[in-house]
Design a protein around this motif. Structure first.
Motif, PDB file in Angstrom:
ATOM      1  N   LEU A  15      -8.500  -0.975  -8.634  1.00 22.11           N
ATOM      2  CA  LEU A  15      -7.627  -2.316  -8.677  1.00 22.11           C
ATOM      3  C   LEU A  15      -7.808  -3.043  -7.628  1.00 22.11           C
ATOM      4  O   LEU A  15      -7.870  -4.372  -7.662  1.00 22.11           O
ATOM      5  CB  LEU A  15      -6.575  -2.116  -9.532  1.00 22.11           C
ATOM      6  N   TYR A  16      -7.342  -2.275  -6.447  1.00 21.06           N
ATOM      7  CA  TYR A  16      -7.522  -3.136  -5.162  1.00 21.06           C
ATOM      8  C   TYR A  16      -8.537  -3.596  -4.691  1.00 21.06           C
ATOM      9  O   TYR A  16      -8.595  -4.861  -4.263  1.00 21.06           O
ATOM     10  CB  TYR A  16      -6.771  -2.066  -4.234  1.00 21.06           C
ATOM     11  N   ASN A  17      -9.664  -2.765  -5.222  1.00 23.05           N
ATOM     12  CA  ASN A  17     -11.057  -3.475  -4.639  1.00 23.05           C
ATOM     13  C   ASN A  17     -11.241  -4.426  -5.385  1.00 23.05           C
ATOM     14  O   ASN A  17     -12.025  -5.527  -5.074  1.00 23.05           O
ATOM     15  CB  ASN A  17     -12.105  -2.368  -4.605  1.00 23.05           C
ATOM     16  N   ILE A  18     -10.894  -4.386  -6.903  1.00 25.26           N
ATOM     17  CA  ILE A  18     -11.399  -5.563  -7.829  1.00 25.26           C
ATOM     18  C   ILE A  18     -10.762  -6.864  -7.630  1.00 25.26           C
ATOM     19  O   ILE A  18     -11.368  -8.100  -7.271  1.00 25.26           O
ATOM     20  CB  ILE A  18     -11.004  -4.994  -9.154  1.00 25.26           C
ATOM     21  N   TYR A  19      -9.371  -6.772  -7.127  1.00 28.24           N
ATOM     22  CA  TYR A  19      -8.780  -8.125  -6.618  1.00 28.24           C
ATOM     23  C   TYR A  19      -9.300  -8.327  -5.420  1.00 28.24           C
ATOM     24  O   TYR A  19      -9.293  -9.677  -5.457  1.00 28.24           O
ATOM     25  CB  TYR A  19      -7.052  -7.526  -6.317  1.00 28.24           C
TER      26      TYR A  19
END
Length: 906
Positions: free
Chosen positions: A881-885
């Motif tokens: 999720l961190y990478n997606i954000y």
């Protein structure tokens, strides 16, 4: 140079004469109940399932290695515990738990989870004689005996549900000597005997005949217990009775000859054991034969085999010391683990350590601090040399005593050139070499005890090329090879005393690729192997002058070996080469030309590996930034050890390792070093038993089923869409390191890893029958062959009744046809939208796993639900999720959904 003064030597000799304490550490456990810290622990036992039950001043506690469950007195509830101050515990043959408090006796039913309370009543014949219960014991027939404060001794009569009382008759032969029965032990060696302690000596009770034999005063008046409380009793494996008193010390009683041997604080001398305190609360003998005594001044120990003794006391500066000096209870569980309850310091788990940590300046108060051990060497006399960041130490390899210490002296040009030592080496002629961080190379002169320095000089062709010397190697000739950081490879000719240099040459493929050498090794064929910082592995044949470079044999396209750091190199007996690197353990088979990588995926605790040694059995020991690992190169099995098991820390230094001529292994780290013979490092034989501790209906959080032992089966009611099962492996040595896997037969065809999580969420199971299987791996990497297996039945809301099923069958057929039509339309819409989403994901360079997570986020799933849906860890979900954000330049789920829909519609 710094040598030992005579005073320093005498200090060392005195220290070595001190007893070597049991190699343990203390782990403090202080639970909380309703925000109140529970610090006083009176008594403990382990039930048949493996749970630990503990009597505290705040109720009865059950411990499963992860947390506590408390039972307390509830006003107005007749089936709750009669009082919170629990002083005695007993498990009877039927598995019921008897609880002695200072306001009555309680019997806990593990099935109903309710208490039956017993109290003294003057109006009731054969009631409990007194409400203050001090001791409980079970005889060989299974009868429960109760020692009270003021009411003498009671026997519980199961058939009549009442009590028979044995009252005290002072100074009467054959009678109970006191109405206060403080402690009791049922004998395992002497028939129908119960041993008991009172404020007027102790007694031997034959429960079959009802006769008492008292021991109050010696015939020769050498000892007298008339006014001394017998506080603790322990019968050892030989049938000898150990007696702890409240002020008169410790006694050893031989029941055959009826003789006493007394050990008192004031009778020190003549090699006789002297307790640290005459007030002894509790006694235990461990599996090593060591007697442990709980006293007011700490935990006293006495090794009966060596006659060594000592004390463990609280040290505010040491997190691994016992939590408080006033120790009031001791217990040993079935795995052999010792527990110590304190008066106000909570519960202590006494953990035996497999490794013992040594610190080079431990015996030298005036030494320059240098506990970070960076290099080892064994000289021709068998002495151990340690390189540290505080100089070089020379130790007696047997006693561990420091014989010499060498440090930099600015006024002495024959002293060590630099205290920050990087490498130690002994060449074939017996010369000892010291590589330092800033000031070059040192060669030790044995005759004078001084050093010859070699430091880099600008423009010198025959001197050392750079002052940071990282590693040494030597083949079968008189050349000593040295790897330097920024100065390439150096060769020192012992015959001529000159250096030659091998450095990187721009445009020349047959030269060193980079001048920053971290590690160096000469194999059995005389080939030099070296780890070059950030540029992989180099191979050099000195006879042919040929270089070979290895850059990307294991690297993926975006991670070539150009980022690799190799810290240590080893060639094993079968001529396989191994490299400890920043990416893991690398295996190179020269014959096959193959390269294999072993890292955290294979079970190593950390990918940054620092040192390598092969033991006598062919196992490879790997130090890393995650502890120490034993690796079986044939099977791939890995056994990991951490600081909690006695390592100096989890962080080891690069290439700080040595195998002595006797087969002993040495590994150095930031807080000292560990030395051991691998044959002495035994795996824990006790494999944990798995139990279901509770089942929680997440759709109705108030519905929780607590289990005392594994249920035979479990039924999920209609509408129970989310069920959480909590389980525990009841081995208490290192429960936080246990790893779990599960398989739900009827749904899963393979095992699923839970990691260290000891709970499982089952959701949206179709009606029918399943079988849950769980297995556990202990802290050393051994999987237990004792699987937990529990049938699970999911009930249907409507179809449990055959009549209802037949009546709604036509409706179901019609509904099914309608559903197929609707589903087909939804499928066409979904296929079309998925194509558009794929276009969006490609635009933002979203991976396949990230795409799956985004789609689940858009369905409204939480991180925990995504974890269960995709069978990945919660940490992995958060990382994705961190990478997606970051890729979408958003900061929240709502922003993400908005942006995906925006590009989808656009």
């Amino acid at each position: 140079m710094k040598t030992c003064s005579s005073l320093f030597l005498w200090m060392i000799i005195g220290l070595t004469l001190l007893a070597e304490a049991p190699n343990v550490r203390f782990e403090k456990i202080i639970p909380e109940q309703e925000g109140v810290r529970i610090t006083r622990f009176y008594t403990m036992l382990q039930d048949n399932a493996g749970y630990l039950w503990i009597g505290t001043d705040s109720g009865l506690a059950r411990y499963d290695g992860y947390g506590f469950k408390f039972w307390r007195h509830l006003a107005g509830d007749p089936v709750s515990l009669c009082n919170d101050r629990v002083l005695a515990l007993l498990l009877d043959k039927e598995g019921r738990l008897w609880v002695g408090t200072d306001k009555g006796l309680a019997c806990f039913d593990p099935v109903k989870r309710t208490f039956t309370n017993y109290k003294h009543s003057p109006e009731v014949e054969n009631s409990l004689s007194n409400n203050h219960i001090r001791s409980l014991v079970l005889d060989s027939r299974g009868q429960v005996w109760i020692g009270t404060k003021g009411g003498g001794l009671c026997r519980y009569n199961r058939a009549q549900d009442n009590f028979t009382t044995y009252k005290s008759l002072l100074d009467t032969p054959g009678a109970l000597p006191s109405s206060l029965v403080w402690v009791m032990r049922s004998s395992r060696h002497y028939g129908h005997t119960i041993w008991g302690g009172t404020p007027r000596g102790f007694f031997r009770f034959d429960w079959k005949t009802g006769e008492f034999k008292t021991y109050v005063e010696a015939a020769d008046k050498s000892w007298n217990l008339k006014d001394i409380l017998v506080r603790s009793l322990y019968e050892d494996k030989d049938g000898v009775l150990w007696i702890g008193t409240g002020g008169a010390g410790l006694a050893r009683f031989d029941p055959v000859n009826e003789t006493f041997t007394w050990f008192r604080k004031e009778n020190a001398g003549d090699g006789v054991f002297t307790p640290i305190d005459n007030y002894i609360f509790s006694i235990v003998q461990d599996s090593q034969g060591i007697i442990w005594l709980a006293t007011r001044k700490g935990l006293n120990w006495w090794n009966l085999q060596t006659n060594e003794s000592g004390l463990f006391s609280h040290n505010p500066q040491d997190i691994d010391s016992i939590s408080h000096d006033r120790v009031i209870s001791l217990f040993q569980d079935r795995s052999g683990l010792l527990w110590a309850g304190t008066f106000i310091g909570g519960l202590n788990k006494i953990i035996p350590l497999k490794f013992r940590t040594h610190k080079p300046d431990a015996y030298s108060p005036g030494a320059i601090p240098g506990n970070s051990v960076t290099a080892f060497l064994e000289d021709s006399s068998g002495r151990l040399w340690l390189g540290t960041r505080g100089g070089v130490y020379v130790l007696d390899n047997v006693s561990g005593c420091i014989l010499k210490q060498f440090v930099y002296n600015p006024t002495d040009p024959s002293s060590l050139s630099d205290n920050d030592v990087k490498a130690l080496f002994r060449d074939q002629k017996g010369n000892i070499w010291v590589g330092t961080h800033r000031r070059g190379l040192n060669r030790y002169h044995r005759g004078s005890g001084s050093f010859v320095r070699y430091e880099a000089q600008p423009g010198s062709k025959h001197g050392i090329s750079y002052n940071r010397v990282m590693a040494f190697a030597q083949g079968q000739d008189d050349r000593v090879w040295m790897g330097t950081d920024h100065g390439g490879l150096n060769c020192f000719d012992l015959g001529t005393g000159r250096f030659s240099h091998f450095r990187h040459e721009v445009g020349n493929q047959n030269s060193l690729w980079n001048d920053r050498i971290l590690s160096l090794y000469c194999d059995r064929e005389g080939i030099l192997w070296m780890g070059v910082k950030y540029w992989g592995i180099e191979k050099f044949d000195p006879r042919q002058g040929k270089w070979e470079h290895f850059f990307s044999q294991l690297g993926e396209p975006d991670e070539p070996w150009s980022k690799l750091r190799v810290y240590s190199i080893l060639q094993t007996k079968n001529r396989i080469l191994w490299f400890a690197s920043s990416k893991g353990l690398i295996k190179h088979n020269k014959k096959l030309g193959s390269w294999t990588l072993y890292s955290t995926r294979e079970g190593f605790p950390h990918q940054e590996m620092m040192g390598l040694l092969e033991d006598q059995e062919g196992y490879i020991w790997v130090s890393s930034l995650g502890g120490l690992s034993q690796f079986n190169p044939n099977s791939g099995e890995i056994c990991n050890y951490r600081k909690a098991q006695g390592l100096q820390s989890d962080f080891f230094n690069a290439n700080a390792c040595l195998k002595s001529r006797g087969g002993e292994l040495f590994f150095g780290g930031i807080n000292g070093y560990n030395r051991f013979f691998p044959a002495n490092i035994k795996k824990s034989p006790f494999l944990p038993r798995l139990v279901i501790t509770s089942v929680i209906n997440e759709d109705d959080p108030g519905t929780t089923h607590l289990f005392m032992d594994n249920p035979r089966d479990y039924t999920i009611p209609p509408g129970g869409h989310r069920i959480t099962l909590e389980f525990a492996a009841l081995n208490y040595l290192a429960p936080q390191e246990h790893r779990f896997s599960y398989k739900l037969e009827g749904r899963d065809s393979h095992w699923n890893s839970l990691g260290k999580r000891h709970s499982l969420l089952l959701r949206d199971l179709s009606p029918g029958g399943y079988k849950l299987k769980v297995k556990v791996c202990n802290h050393e990497g051994t999987w237990s062959d004792r699987e937990l297996s529990m049938p699970i039945r999911v009930k249907s809301r409507f179809l449990d009744s055959p009549g209802i099923a037949f009546s709604i069958l036509p409706l179901l057929v019609i509904s099914l046809l309608l559903w197929q039509v609707v589903a087909r339309k939804r499928s066409l819409i979904r296929e079309e939208s998925d194509i558009d989403f794929v276009h969006v994901f490609k635009k933002f360079r979203i991976s396949q796993r990230e795409s799956a997570i985004i789609l689940l986020v858009m369905k409204g799933m939480s991180n925990r639900e995504i974890e269960d849906q995709l069978f990945i860890s919660l940490k992995t979900v958060k990382n994705h999720l961190y990478n997606i954000y970051r890729k979408f330049s958003v900061k929240s789920r709502l922003q993400l959904i908005y942006k995906v829909n925006k590009y989808y519609k656009g």
